[in-house]
Design an enzyme around this catalytic site. Structure first.
Site, mmCIF file in Angstrom:
data_model
loop_
_atom_site.group_PDB
_atom_site.id
_atom_site.type_symbol
_atom_site.label_atom_id
_atom_site.label_comp_id
_atom_site.label_asym_id
_atom_site.label_seq_id
_atom_site.Cartn_x
_atom_site.Cartn_y
_atom_site.Cartn_z
ATOM 1 N N TYR A 158 14.646 53.200 12.819
ATOM 2 C CA TYR A 158 13.606 54.189 12.492
ATOM 3 C C TYR A 158 13.513 55.252 13.586
ATOM 4 O O TYR A 158 13.472 56.458 13.304
ATOM 5 C CB TYR A 158 12.264 53.476 12.323
ATOM 6 C CG TYR A 158 11.139 54.393 11.921
ATOM 7 C CD1 TYR A 158 11.009 54.840 10.606
ATOM 8 C CD2 TYR A 158 10.184 54.812 12.845
ATOM 9 C CE1 TYR A 158 9.968 55.679 10.234
ATOM 10 C CE2 TYR A 158 9.147 55.649 12.485
ATOM 11 C CZ TYR A 158 9.045 56.083 11.177
ATOM 12 O OH TYR A 158 8.006 56.915 10.812
ATOM 13 N N SER A 159 13.506 54.821 14.842
ATOM 14 C CA SER A 159 13.407 55.762 15.962
ATOM 15 C C SER A 159 14.589 56.717 15.985
ATOM 16 O O SER A 159 14.430 57.932 16.178
ATOM 17 C CB SER A 159 13.334 54.991 17.287
ATOM 18 O OG SER A 159 12.208 54.138 17.333
#
Length: 251
Positions: A158-159
């Site tokens: 996600y990051s």
């Protein structure tokens, strides 16, 4: 609620059927924009369309997989045919992909998060921006995340996807700077949406502990920032990342 002028504008909002996307759609409609909602959940999309039309909004809905180039191109063509123009694009659709150390995350899940959160916005921009260039006006707002600035542990997929979306924003902003099309990103802290169901309680508590204001951001607060960035009042900011984290990231 302060008035933001989007009268006469047409806004494409991906992931517009629920959560942050719905809040953005609701605020954009209240500001005078017609809406084109793109979402993969056809049933929820129909429900949301009816709800917004009940409030007086002009809405078209397009059910599609945003990672499918042909489907995206078809939705862009259908939107332009239906509305006659596209002034605003909000790349909001996204997934979290669960939480685990990087080495324990399934490869398929890692790839899926990148596909939905980064490749899909690229495909949508590719399909929509040429019409904005042709008209000499456009506003693109990418919904990134503070995770893209700082990197959240146990959420490397996600990051990384949100960091990539920030990079895409910066590149597009420079490419379009003299064409009347402005591209900016919003990097919010976590908001309580359906995505929380994909996260562990420990991950949610971690995110809350990082916010100096001691609360999660409201979806309406993200919507307000998004609609201002979508307006003519935003006229000299492009390739920028606007922080909405309650003091977590002050850069």
């Amino acid at each position: 609620m302060n008035q933001i002028d989007l009268a006469g504008r047409v806004a494409i909002i991906t992931g517009g059927a629920r959560g942050i996307g719905y809040a953005i759609a609701e605020r954009a409609a209240a500001s005078g924009a017609a809406l084109a909602l793109w979402d993969m959940d056809a049933a929820k999309l129909a429900e949301t369309k009816a709800m917004l039309e009940g409030k007086g909004a002009t809405v078209s809905s397009h059910a599609l997989d945003l990672t499918d180039q042909n489907a995206v191109d078809a939705a862009a063509a259908a939107t332009l045919q239906h509305h006659g123009r596209c002034d605003i694009l909000v790349n909001n659709a996204g997934i979290t992909g669960g939480n685990a150390p990087t080495w324990d995350l399934p490869v398929a899940e890692w790839r899926r998060v990148i596909e939905v959160n980064l490749i899909a916005p690229y495909l949508v921009c590719r399909a929509v921006i040429p019409a904005m260039i042709a008209s000499g006006y456009g506003r693109v707002v990418n919904i990134a995340s503070v995770a893209g600035k700082e990197g959240n542990p146990n959420a490397s997929h996600y990051s990384a996807s949100k960091a990539g979306l920030i990079g895409l924003t910066k590149s597009l902003g420079k490419e379009l700077a003299t064409k009347g099309v402005l591209v900016n990103a919003i990097a919010p802290a976590a908001a309580k949406t359906d995505l929380f169901a994909q996260m562990t309680e420990a991950q949610i508590a971690y995110m809350l502990s990082k916010i100096p204001m001691g609360r999660f951001v409201e979806t309406t607060e993200i919507a307000a920032m998004c609609c201002w960035l979508s307006s003519e009042d935003c006229s000299f900011a492009t390739g920028a990342v606007f922080d909405v984290t309650g003091g977590r990231a002050v850069y």
